[in-house]
Structure formats: C-alpha cells, structure tokens
Design a protein around this motif. Structure first.
Motif, mmCIF file in Angstrom:
data_model
loop_
_atom_site.group_PDB
_atom_site.id
_atom_site.type_symbol
_atom_site.label_atom_id
_atom_site.label_comp_id
_atom_site.label_asym_id
_atom_site.label_seq_id
_atom_site.Cartn_x
_atom_site.Cartn_y
_atom_site.Cartn_z
ATOM 1 N N LYS A 82 0.820 -1.212 0.000
ATOM 2 C CA LYS A 82 0.000 0.000 0.000
ATOM 3 C C LYS A 82 0.850 1.257 0.000
ATOM 4 O O LYS A 82 0.502 2.256 -0.640
ATOM 5 C CB LYS A 82 -0.927 -0.005 1.222
ATOM 6 C CG LYS A 82 -1.892 1.176 1.269
ATOM 7 C CD LYS A 82 -2.845 1.061 2.430
ATOM 8 C CE LYS A 82 -3.842 2.206 2.394
ATOM 9 N NZ LYS A 82 -4.685 2.195 1.197
ATOM 10 N N PHE A 83 1.985 1.222 0.717
ATOM 11 C CA PHE A 83 2.832 2.400 0.813
ATOM 12 C C PHE A 83 3.823 2.519 -0.337
ATOM 13 O O PHE A 83 4.572 3.487 -0.403
ATOM 14 C CB PHE A 83 3.590 2.393 2.149
ATOM 15 C CG PHE A 83 2.677 2.450 3.348
ATOM 16 C CD1 PHE A 83 1.496 3.165 3.301
ATOM 17 C CD2 PHE A 83 2.999 1.790 4.515
ATOM 18 C CE1 PHE A 83 0.662 3.221 4.393
ATOM 19 C CE2 PHE A 83 2.168 1.844 5.620
ATOM 20 C CZ PHE A 83 0.999 2.557 5.554
ATOM 21 N N ARG A 84 3.844 1.533 -1.226
ATOM 22 C CA ARG A 84 4.727 1.615 -2.379
ATOM 23 C C ARG A 84 3.957 1.936 -3.669
ATOM 24 O O ARG A 84 4.422 2.715 -4.499
ATOM 25 C CB ARG A 84 5.492 0.290 -2.549
ATOM 26 C CG ARG A 84 6.358 0.234 -3.812
ATOM 27 C CD ARG A 84 7.424 1.310 -3.777
ATOM 28 N NE ARG A 84 8.249 1.299 -4.979
ATOM 29 C CZ ARG A 84 7.966 1.928 -6.118
ATOM 30 N NH1 ARG A 84 6.844 2.638 -6.212
ATOM 31 N NH2 ARG A 84 8.777 1.876 -7.143
ATOM 32 N N TYR A 85 2.792 1.355 -3.826
ATOM 33 C CA TYR A 85 2.024 1.515 -5.059
ATOM 34 C C TYR A 85 0.708 2.236 -4.778
ATOM 35 O O TYR A 85 0.220 2.260 -3.645
ATOM 36 C CB TYR A 85 1.747 0.144 -5.694
ATOM 37 C CG TYR A 85 2.990 -0.638 -5.993
ATOM 38 C CD1 TYR A 85 3.773 -0.336 -7.102
ATOM 39 C CD2 TYR A 85 3.407 -1.669 -5.151
ATOM 40 C CE1 TYR A 85 4.934 -1.046 -7.376
ATOM 41 C CE2 TYR A 85 4.560 -2.383 -5.420
ATOM 42 C CZ TYR A 85 5.322 -2.065 -6.531
ATOM 43 O OH TYR A 85 6.467 -2.763 -6.801
ATOM 44 N N THR A 86 0.148 2.801 -5.819
ATOM 45 C CA THR A 86 -1.126 3.499 -5.666
ATOM 46 C C THR A 86 -2.276 2.487 -5.654
ATOM 47 O O THR A 86 -2.123 1.325 -6.042
ATOM 48 C CB THR A 86 -1.350 4.494 -6.812
ATOM 49 O OG1 THR A 86 -1.469 3.764 -8.052
ATOM 50 C CG2 THR A 86 -0.196 5.477 -6.911
ATOM 51 N N ASN A 87 -3.420 2.953 -5.178
ATOM 52 C CA ASN A 87 -4.609 2.111 -5.173
ATOM 53 C C ASN A 87 -4.941 1.617 -6.580
ATOM 54 O O ASN A 87 -5.289 0.442 -6.778
ATOM 55 C CB ASN A 87 -5.783 2.899 -4.586
ATOM 56 C CG ASN A 87 -7.099 2.178 -4.701
ATOM 57 O OD1 ASN A 87 -7.925 2.465 -5.568
ATOM 58 N ND2 ASN A 87 -7.310 1.206 -3.828
ATOM 59 N N PRO A 209 -4.401 7.856 -10.413
ATOM 60 C CA PRO A 209 -3.277 7.705 -9.471
ATOM 61 C C PRO A 209 -3.374 8.726 -8.346
ATOM 62 O O PRO A 209 -3.642 9.910 -8.573
ATOM 63 C CB PRO A 209 -2.047 7.957 -10.346
ATOM 64 C CG PRO A 209 -2.512 7.746 -11.751
ATOM 65 C CD PRO A 209 -3.952 8.147 -11.774
ATOM 66 N N ARG A 211 -1.461 9.445 -4.334
ATOM 67 C CA ARG A 211 -0.593 9.054 -3.226
ATOM 68 C C ARG A 211 -0.841 9.985 -2.047
ATOM 69 O O ARG A 211 -0.964 11.195 -2.214
ATOM 70 C CB ARG A 211 0.886 9.129 -3.619
ATOM 71 C CG ARG A 211 1.302 8.123 -4.685
ATOM 72 C CD ARG A 211 2.807 8.144 -4.868
ATOM 73 N NE ARG A 211 3.238 7.242 -5.907
ATOM 74 C CZ ARG A 211 3.444 5.938 -5.748
ATOM 75 N NH1 ARG A 211 3.273 5.410 -4.546
ATOM 76 N NH2 ARG A 211 3.835 5.185 -6.752
ATOM 77 N N LYS A 214 4.926 9.902 0.309
ATOM 78 C CA LYS A 214 5.987 9.478 -0.601
ATOM 79 C C LYS A 214 6.117 7.963 -0.562
ATOM 80 O O LYS A 214 6.028 7.352 0.500
ATOM 81 C CB LYS A 214 7.316 10.135 -0.204
ATOM 82 C CG LYS A 214 7.335 11.639 -0.402
ATOM 83 C CD LYS A 214 8.656 12.226 0.066
ATOM 84 C CE LYS A 214 9.820 11.668 -0.756
ATOM 85 N NZ LYS A 214 11.113 12.277 -0.352
ATOM 86 N N PRO A 215 6.301 7.326 -1.728
ATOM 87 C CA PRO A 215 6.346 5.863 -1.746
ATOM 88 C C PRO A 215 7.543 5.312 -0.992
ATOM 89 O O PRO A 215 8.645 5.859 -1.052
ATOM 90 C CB PRO A 215 6.419 5.530 -3.236
ATOM 91 C CG PRO A 215 6.988 6.751 -3.878
ATOM 92 C CD PRO A 215 6.482 7.913 -3.074
ATOM 93 N N ASN A 505 -0.964 7.107 7.457
ATOM 94 C CA ASN A 505 0.296 7.853 7.360
ATOM 95 C C ASN A 505 1.156 7.652 8.609
ATOM 96 O O ASN A 505 2.381 7.729 8.550
ATOM 97 C CB ASN A 505 0.036 9.329 7.083
ATOM 98 C CG ASN A 505 -0.899 9.955 8.107
ATOM 99 O OD1 ASN A 505 -1.489 9.255 8.917
ATOM 100 N ND2 ASN A 505 -1.022 11.269 8.074
#
Length: 518
Positions: A82-87, A209, A211, A214-215, A505
């Motif tokens: 989840k914290f690397r890629y968008t939904n 997209p 976010r 930050k990824p 977050n």
C-alpha cells in the motif's frame, strides 16, 4: 469525519470526480463482495469436476485449500504494498492476476496429463487467492473510515466479516446454481471472469493515481520465507487431506511428504530466527495470549468441520439429496453468518457488554448444532429440519470467528497484528479443516467396520448411519468439555475499550523510520 489517510474530511481521491461521492464507497464495497467470491475451483461443483476431469474428491479439495492458504499468507506485506504503489496500480494488478489465474485453470482442463495439471492448478489457486486478498484489503483500507468514522475495530471487523463469511456460502450457492442451469462446472469461472472484467474496466476508467505519502521502497521482503511457510502449511494439509486415501502410515508417498514437512519447518524456523526482516517475526510467536487464541480457533474449526466431514456424508451417501436441494443450506448459511456478525456489533456497540463473553455464546451455538445433529441423524429426516442446525452453526461460527479476531487485535500490538492474522491463518485457513476431515474420515471408516463385525444385524447402510451418529456424539462430549473450560476460565479484556485503527500515514512513517535504520 477524517480521511483514513491524511486526516481531511472523508473522501476517495483515487476515484475520478464524475462519480458521485455518495456512490463511491458503495462501489468499492461491491468490488469487495465480488473479490471474495473469486476462486479457481468451487466446492459447490465438486461432483461435476470429479466426473468431468476424472480426478478424486481429494484433488478438488486440495486445489481449493491451496486457495485458502493463499488468502492467509499476504497479510505481512499488505501495508508495504500500500505504501509503495497506488490504489489504482494495486487493483489493476490484482484483478488482472485473478483473471489470468482463472483462465489458465480453465485452459489446463483440456490437458490429459493429470500429474502435470494438478500441481499447476494448485499453484494457480494459491496465486489467485493471494491476489484476491490484496485487492480486498486495498478496497477496505480505503472505505474503513466510511464504515467506522471513529476508527473502532468492534465496528469494522463485524462489518468486514459480513462480507467475508457471507461470501463463503454465497460462492458455493452461486456455483451450484450456475452448474445446474448451465450444465457445466466451468460456467461459474466464466461468469466470475466476466464480472472481474467489468470491475477491471471500472478501475481503469474511473480511478486515477493518488498518493497520500511518498512511496516507500519495496525492499527487505522475505520472499523465501513466504515460500517456506506456504510450503510447510500446504504439506501439512496434504498429509491430512490425502491420508485416508493413501492409508496413512502404510503409504511410502505419505511418509515422504511427512519427512518433507519436518525439513521445510526446520528451514522456515531457522530463517525466521536468523534474518532481520523475516516474513514472520519470531517475536510475534512470543505473545502468551496468542497460543490460547490459536487453540480456540482450532477447536472452533474442528467443531465446524463436522458439517463437511459428517453432515455431507449423511446428506449425500444416506439421504441422496441433490445439489439444488442442498443449495438451500447455503442461503441459510449466508443469513446465519450475517446475523452472527450483526449480533456482535449489537452486543459491543449497543449493549456495550464485555466482548469476551461472546466467545462462550458463539461456541455454545456451535455445540447446540452438534447436539441437534446427534438427535436428527435418522433415515427418515425431512430436509426442512436441517435449516435450524445450519443457521445456528453459521451464527455461532460468525460470532466466535469475529470475537477471536477482535481479541487477537486487542492483545497484539499493531506492529505484529497482521503477522498474527497469518499465524492464526495457519489454524483457521484450511489446516484444522483438513485435520478434522482426515480424522473424521479415518474414524468413520473404523466405526463402520466395527459396527459390521459387532454381531448385530447391521447392513452397510445401518453401520454408516450409526457411525455418523457415534462421531457426532463424541464431538458433543468434546464440545461440552471445552464449553466448561470457557465457563470456568473467564477471560477479561486488557482494556475496557478496544484500540482504534491507526492512521495510515502514521503506520507509513513508522515503516519509513524502520527502513531508514537499515
């Protein structure tokens, strides 16, 4: 209301503005319902698959259980994804993966080499359900604040399990209906592919997209640990799923797999202990309260497994009820699961009573089911009389399942909670069900043989009927002993109120800090 990601008023910025805001969370909830009905094989059409493909019932069961294990394993990496890629990226990837897995499974049906196709179908089932959980988590993580504005787990989990447990029965009912009216077990898979294509089109055209931070780098993932733990669990399930067919210790193949279980467990354990970012942190196993919870999960799954191990033999081999008749049970099971989850919600939020007492209530209903079936096992039973036992079984199971998950979250910090879900999945996602099926199958065969040589005028039909009744009686005695244990051991919660879901977050900052230390 605050946004689940960034603390602003609730919104879904990943959906394009032309979709009405009031409709957006309902569309995502509908997607979650669809995802939970996805699989490569369905137990409701087992008989048709056995006849069409020329394979055994154990083969179909094992393919299905591979998917059940696939659902249990992704939890430790869900937030990293989840914290690397968008939904949008995760949903498009997961849905595409599910579609490809189902289509490849259908393509394998045309091959005649069963020795090659069965392992591939098992792998595809595992991957398909792995993608299914990824997609489901991504949906619920974006609407969880819509479900519970104050971020309460005692609201979130009952509503979540309405979808999860309800869809377990709904998918079986759907496969039975489509198989009957379309004349092919593949109709269910083609229907699901069509629905997933519509969901994929929705995600492609109606999302964008977005976010909220930050990824994070997608590093330090113990993929080998994931493979080892998955293999260990699948090997254990194989032992009990095929044990009766291969006659247990008398089979060289069965003994070889038993040896592989020991070796796989050794390497998985050593890897967990000796690398910094193990897939399952060894500290997650050290919580004292984890083992009683796993034990209670195991007892509940064992009690619930009689519906597939004993009741299915009774309704099929003795009563000879057809698929469409038995599909009514799935409708009752859907109602029972939904009612049980809503009862948990009413108990904790409206009455505000101690949620740990729900364990006794839920298990009590599971025990009542065993007692009812013990007295109902007769050669002249009307099908309508099974409606009540089916309802109370699913009602009690939903209460017990939901409450144990809440208790697991209460007694484990959020850092290890998702690992705890995977560890609990070792027990509740297929293993104990396979153990129960293997033990009941072995005991059923022994009891039938004992009844035939007892000197009483029993036919094979009478011996089978008596054996099922005897095993239900033994299960009742075990259930009564455990019920007494629950009543004597009054477990109090650590806090008067449950912890709340942390902001995404906040979790992301903690993960970034942890990765920065390395």
């Amino acid at each position: 209301m605050a946004d689940p990601m960034i603390g602003r008023p609730f919104a879904m910025p990943m959906i394009k503005p032309f979709i009405p805001k009031k409709v957006q969370p309902w569309l995502y909830l509908l997607c979650a319902v669809i995802f939970q009905m996805v699989n490569t094989v369905y137990m409701g059409s087992m008989q048709q698959m056995v006849g069409d493909l020329g394979i055994m019932r154990e083969d179909v069961s094992f393919i299905f259980l591979c998917g059940v294990v696939g659902v249990a394993m992704p939890f430790p990496i869900l937030f990293r994804l989840k914290f690397r890629y968008t939904n949008r990226q995760l949903e498009l990837f997961s849905i595409s993966g599910m579609i490809i897995c189902i289509l490849l499974t259908l393509a394998l049906v045309n091959f005649t080499d069963v020795a090659l196709t069965l392992p591939l179908m098992c792998l595809l089932s595992y991957c398909c359900c792995f993608f299914k959980l990824m997609a489901t988590f991504e949906v619920f993580s974006n609407i969880q604040l819509w479900m519970t504005p104050k971020r309460h787990f005692e609201i979130f989990f009952p509503l979540l399990y309405i979808v999860v447990l309800g869809d377990m029965s709904a998918s079986s009912w759907m496969s039975q209906q489509l198989t009957y009216y379309c004349g092919s077990w593949q109709a269910t898979q083609w229907f699901i592919v069509g629905v997933l294509l519509l969901v994929l089109l929705f995600m492609y055209t109606c999302t964008q997209p977005f976010r909220f931070m930050k990824p994070l780098p997608f590093i330090s993932i113990d993929w080998l640990g994931l493979a080892l733990w998955s293999a260990f669990l699948l090997e254990l399930i194989w032992l009990f799923n095929y044990g009766e067919h291969y006659n247990w210790w008398d089979s060289e193949l069965w003994l070889n797999v038993l040896g592989a279980v020991i070796v796989t467990f050794y390497f998985a354990l050593q890897r967990m202990r000796h690398i910094h970012h193990a897939y399952l942190d060894y500290r997650a196993f050290k919580y004292k309260t984890l083992w009683p919870i796993l034990f209670m999960f195991g007892v509940a799954e064992l009690m619930n497994s009689t519906s597939t191990s004993l009741e299915s033999v009774y309704t099929g081999a003795i009563m000879h009820w057809g698929m469409m008749t038995l599909s009514i049970q799935n409708i009752v099971a859907i109602i029972g699961s939904m009612t049980g989850c809503l009862f948990c919600l009413w108990w904790m939020k409206m009455l505000r009573l101690p949620y740990t007492r729900l364990l006794t209530i839920g298990f009590g209903f599971l025990l009542v089911y065993q007692v009812c079936m013990y007295f109902y096992i007769t050669p002249t039973l009307n099908f309508e009389r099974l409606i009540f036992p089916t309802f109370i079984r699913t009602f009690g199971y939903a209460i017990f399942f939901t409450t144990l998950t809440l208790y697991l979250e209460e007694l484990m910090p959020f850092q290890h909670f998702f690992m705890g879900l995977t560890i609990a999945g070792f027990v509740r996602n297929g293993l104990v069900s396979a153990i129960g099926g293997g033990l009941y199958g072995f005991s059923l065969r022994r009891h039938i043989a004992d009844n035939l040589v007892s000197g009483l005028p029993f036919t094979v039909f009478d011996s089978m009927l008596m054996a099922i009744k005897q095993l239900y009686g033994v299960t009742c005695l075990i259930g009564c002993a455990f019920m007494l244990l629950l009543m004597l051991w009054h477990v109090q919660p650590v806090r008067s109120t449950l912890k709340r879901l942390p902001y995404w977050n906040t979790i992301g900052r903690a993960m970034r800090k942890e990765l920065g230390k390395e």
